[in-house]
Design a protein around this motif. Structure first.
Motif, PDB file in Angstrom:
ATOM      1  N   ARG A 156     -15.653   9.234  83.140  1.00  0.00           N
ATOM      2  CA  ARG A 156     -14.450   9.479  83.936  1.00  0.00           C
ATOM      3  C   ARG A 156     -13.616  10.612  83.340  1.00  0.00           C
ATOM      4  O   ARG A 156     -13.098  11.471  84.071  1.00  0.00           O
ATOM      5  CB  ARG A 156     -13.625   8.198  84.042  1.00  0.00           C
ATOM      6  CG  ARG A 156     -12.296   8.360  84.816  1.00  0.00           C
ATOM      7  CD  ARG A 156     -12.539   8.820  86.252  1.00  0.00           C
ATOM      8  NE  ARG A 156     -11.320   9.154  86.945  1.00  0.00           N
ATOM      9  CZ  ARG A 156     -10.716   8.364  87.865  1.00  0.00           C
ATOM     10  NH1 ARG A 156     -11.255   7.192  88.168  1.00  0.00           N
ATOM     11  NH2 ARG A 156      -9.628   8.748  88.472  1.00  0.00           N
ATOM     12  N   GLN A 157     -13.485  10.637  82.028  1.00  0.00           N
ATOM     13  CA  GLN A 157     -12.701  11.688  81.382  1.00  0.00           C
ATOM     14  C   GLN A 157     -13.285  13.070  81.672  1.00  0.00           C
ATOM     15  O   GLN A 157     -12.554  14.011  82.004  1.00  0.00           O
ATOM     16  CB  GLN A 157     -12.640  11.445  79.877  1.00  0.00           C
ATOM     17  CG  GLN A 157     -11.803  10.247  79.457  1.00  0.00           C
ATOM     18  CD  GLN A 157     -11.947   9.932  77.993  1.00  0.00           C
ATOM     19  OE1 GLN A 157     -12.579  10.692  77.241  1.00  0.00           O
ATOM     20  NE2 GLN A 157     -11.387   8.815  77.554  1.00  0.00           N
ATOM     21  N   TYR A 162     -13.524  18.117  84.901  1.00  0.00           N
ATOM     22  CA  TYR A 162     -14.356  19.044  85.680  1.00  0.00           C
ATOM     23  C   TYR A 162     -13.735  19.330  87.052  1.00  0.00           C
ATOM     24  O   TYR A 162     -13.728  20.472  87.515  1.00  0.00           O
ATOM     25  CB  TYR A 162     -15.756  18.464  85.850  1.00  0.00           C
ATOM     26  CG  TYR A 162     -16.723  19.411  86.540  1.00  0.00           C
ATOM     27  CD1 TYR A 162     -17.505  20.282  85.787  1.00  0.00           C
ATOM     28  CD2 TYR A 162     -16.856  19.429  87.925  1.00  0.00           C
ATOM     29  CE1 TYR A 162     -18.382  21.162  86.390  1.00  0.00           C
ATOM     30  CE2 TYR A 162     -17.728  20.306  88.545  1.00  0.00           C
ATOM     31  CZ  TYR A 162     -18.489  21.167  87.778  1.00  0.00           C
ATOM     32  OH  TYR A 162     -19.346  22.042  88.399  1.00  0.00           O
ATOM     33  N   TRP A 163     -13.226  18.272  87.702  1.00  0.00           N
ATOM     34  CA  TRP A 163     -12.687  18.415  89.053  1.00  0.00           C
ATOM     35  C   TRP A 163     -11.161  18.564  89.060  1.00  0.00           C
ATOM     36  O   TRP A 163     -10.524  18.398  90.113  1.00  0.00           O
ATOM     37  CB  TRP A 163     -13.110  17.228  89.919  1.00  0.00           C
ATOM     38  CG  TRP A 163     -14.594  17.172  90.149  1.00  0.00           C
ATOM     39  CD1 TRP A 163     -15.488  16.326  89.568  1.00  0.00           C
ATOM     40  CD2 TRP A 163     -15.365  18.021  91.014  1.00  0.00           C
ATOM     41  NE1 TRP A 163     -16.762  16.586  90.013  1.00  0.00           N
ATOM     42  CE2 TRP A 163     -16.717  17.623  90.901  1.00  0.00           C
ATOM     43  CE3 TRP A 163     -15.034  19.076  91.868  1.00  0.00           C
ATOM     44  CZ2 TRP A 163     -17.736  18.249  91.615  1.00  0.00           C
ATOM     45  CZ3 TRP A 163     -16.056  19.693  92.584  1.00  0.00           C
ATOM     46  CH2 TRP A 163     -17.390  19.284  92.454  1.00  0.00           C
ATOM     47  N   VAL A 197     -21.699  15.020  83.560  1.00  0.00           N
ATOM     48  CA  VAL A 197     -20.647  15.348  84.523  1.00  0.00           C
ATOM     49  C   VAL A 197     -21.229  15.863  85.842  1.00  0.00           C
ATOM     50  O   VAL A 197     -20.603  15.714  86.903  1.00  0.00           O
ATOM     51  CB  VAL A 197     -19.684  16.388  83.904  1.00  0.00           C
ATOM     52  CG1 VAL A 197     -20.353  17.746  83.774  1.00  0.00           C
ATOM     53  CG2 VAL A 197     -18.396  16.491  84.704  1.00  0.00           C
ATOM     54  N   HIS A 198     -22.443  16.436  85.789  1.00  0.00           N
ATOM     55  CA  HIS A 198     -23.053  16.932  87.026  1.00  0.00           C
ATOM     56  C   HIS A 198     -23.628  15.803  87.882  1.00  0.00           C
ATOM     57  O   HIS A 198     -24.013  16.031  89.027  1.00  0.00           O
ATOM     58  CB  HIS A 198     -24.151  17.944  86.695  1.00  0.00           C
ATOM     59  CG  HIS A 198     -23.626  19.203  86.079  1.00  0.00           C
ATOM     60  ND1 HIS A 198     -23.766  19.487  84.739  1.00  0.00           N
ATOM     61  CD2 HIS A 198     -22.931  20.226  86.621  1.00  0.00           C
ATOM     62  CE1 HIS A 198     -23.191  20.641  84.491  1.00  0.00           C
ATOM     63  NE2 HIS A 198     -22.681  21.124  85.603  1.00  0.00           N
ATOM     64  N   ASN A 199     -23.676  14.603  87.327  1.00  0.00           N
ATOM     65  CA  ASN A 199     -24.122  13.440  88.100  1.00  0.00           C
ATOM     66  C   ASN A 199     -22.921  12.705  88.680  1.00  0.00           C
ATOM     67  O   ASN A 199     -22.993  11.502  88.916  1.00  0.00           O
ATOM     68  CB  ASN A 199     -24.938  12.487  87.216  1.00  0.00           C
ATOM     69  CG  ASN A 199     -25.586  11.362  88.012  1.00  0.00           C
ATOM     70  OD1 ASN A 199     -25.796  11.481  89.216  1.00  0.00           O
ATOM     71  ND2 ASN A 199     -25.875  10.255  87.351  1.00  0.00           N
ATOM     72  N   GLY A 200     -21.843  13.401  88.917  1.00  0.00           N
ATOM     73  CA  GLY A 200     -20.664  12.720  89.433  1.00  0.00           C
ATOM     74  C   GLY A 200     -19.814  13.566  90.351  1.00  0.00           C
ATOM     75  O   GLY A 200     -19.802  14.795  90.268  1.00  0.00           O
ATOM     76  N   MET A 248     -20.725  23.152  94.384  1.00  0.00           N
ATOM     77  CA  MET A 248     -21.769  22.568  93.548  1.00  0.00           C
ATOM     78  C   MET A 248     -22.420  23.648  92.685  1.00  0.00           C
ATOM     79  O   MET A 248     -22.333  24.839  92.984  1.00  0.00           O
ATOM     80  CB  MET A 248     -22.845  21.902  94.422  1.00  0.00           C
ATOM     81  CG  MET A 248     -22.335  20.805  95.329  1.00  0.00           C
ATOM     82  SD  MET A 248     -21.730  19.355  94.412  1.00  0.00           S
ATOM     83  CE  MET A 248     -21.456  18.219  95.794  1.00  0.00           C
ATOM     84  N   THR A 249     -23.084  23.216  91.617  1.00  0.00           N
ATOM     85  CA  THR A 249     -23.818  24.121  90.741  1.00  0.00           C
ATOM     86  C   THR A 249     -25.282  23.691  90.668  1.00  0.00           C
ATOM     87  O   THR A 249     -25.663  22.649  91.211  1.00  0.00           O
ATOM     88  CB  THR A 249     -23.225  24.100  89.314  1.00  0.00           C
ATOM     89  OG1 THR A 249     -23.496  22.810  88.722  1.00  0.00           O
ATOM     90  CG2 THR A 249     -21.719  24.340  89.345  1.00  0.00           C
TER      91      THR A 249
END
Length: 270
Positions: A156-157, A162-163, A197-200, A248-249
């Motif tokens: 979550r952090q 990231y967002w 982080v890319h899985n969220g 997205m990346t």
């Protein structure tokens, strides 16, 4: 023991003699992985190598006292083709594997991995998770729950950061309405994927519910995909008639493909 470069080695079995561990220990000590080398830590035939300067971990297996050796680690940001040796695709504890045939190659591989982990790459959420849970026991249900909560908190952090603490679609910033949503389900993810982080996606509650139920998904480029199960009224409420695109990346792509596959969106959206 010589094998063709494209051969898949069997599951590793640590050598019964001391020579294999002595060689691995020396290579580890000289190349940054010198934590806890007084006593080997072995998991299913793999020696665990750790460092005092980074939580990054590498597993090494020896197929005899004179090699070959296999390295395994979980860090997709490291391109394994820049490491000596050849690709290893057999059973292993990490996501990536490399087979080397000499102690010089073993030392060089460890040195390059250590350099990437400490100089080239910023610490990942997975490294933070390893550091936070290294000394945590997991023999009881309560202890295992504590590790899960630690992983979820780290995820979550990093997702908040990231967002920018806002819904990836609407920009909503009310924390009580935001959900840290895994793209690939928690239960189906590796330890690395659980905190990647890319899985969220950070989504407001309504969007999170639609995504979690597979009523929406996204293309690799972030374009909104809508399931025929979603009513037009729901679509109107969610989108207000706007075209929805989420930035997205390449890191998101494999997780998005998994989500589309699980929920029947097909393969024509890449």
């Amino acid at each position: 023991m010589t094998m063709p470069s494209d051969a898949v080695l069997p599951p590793p079995v640590p050598s019964q003699g001391a020579a294999a561990w002595i060689d691995i220990r020396q290579a580890a000590y000289r190349n940054g992985f010198h934590k806890g080398l007084h006593q080997p830590v072995i998991h299913d035939g793999w020696y665990l190598l750790r460092s005092a300067t980074t939580p990054f971990q590498v597993h090494v297996a020896a197929y005899g006292e004179v090699g070959p050796w296999v390295l395994s680690f979980s860090e997709p940001r490291i391109d394994t083709t820049i490491l000596p040796g050849t690709e290893y695709t057999g059973p292993m504890p990490g996501q990536s594997g490399r087979e080397v045939t000499s102690l010089a190659e073993l030392g060089e591989a460890l040195s390059r991995i250590y350099h990437f982990a400490t100089v080239e790459l910023p610490p990942s959420a997975y490294q933070e998770f390893l550091d936070a849970t290294l000394a945590m026991p997991e023999t009881t249900e309560a202890e295992r729950v504590a590790i899960v909560r630690t992983a979820q908190g780290i995820f979550r952090q990093h997702l908040d950061r990231y967002w920018n603490q806002a819904c990836a679609i609407t920009g909503l910033q009310d924390r009580g309405l935001l959900r840290a949503s895994h793209i690939k389900p928690w239960a189906a993810s590796s330890d690395y994927e659980k905190v990647d982080v890319h899985n969220g996606l950070l989504l407001s509650a309504l969007w999170d519910a639609a995504f979690d139920q597979g009523l929406i998904s996204f293309s690799d480029e972030g374009g909104l995909l809508v399931s025929p199960k979603l009513s037009q009224r729901a679509i109107d409420v969610l989108t207000y008639g706007r075209t929805i695109t989420v930035p997205m990346t390449d890191g998101h792509a494999p997780y998005l493909r998994d989500h589309r596959s699980r929920h029947g969106f097909g393969d024509d959206h890449d």
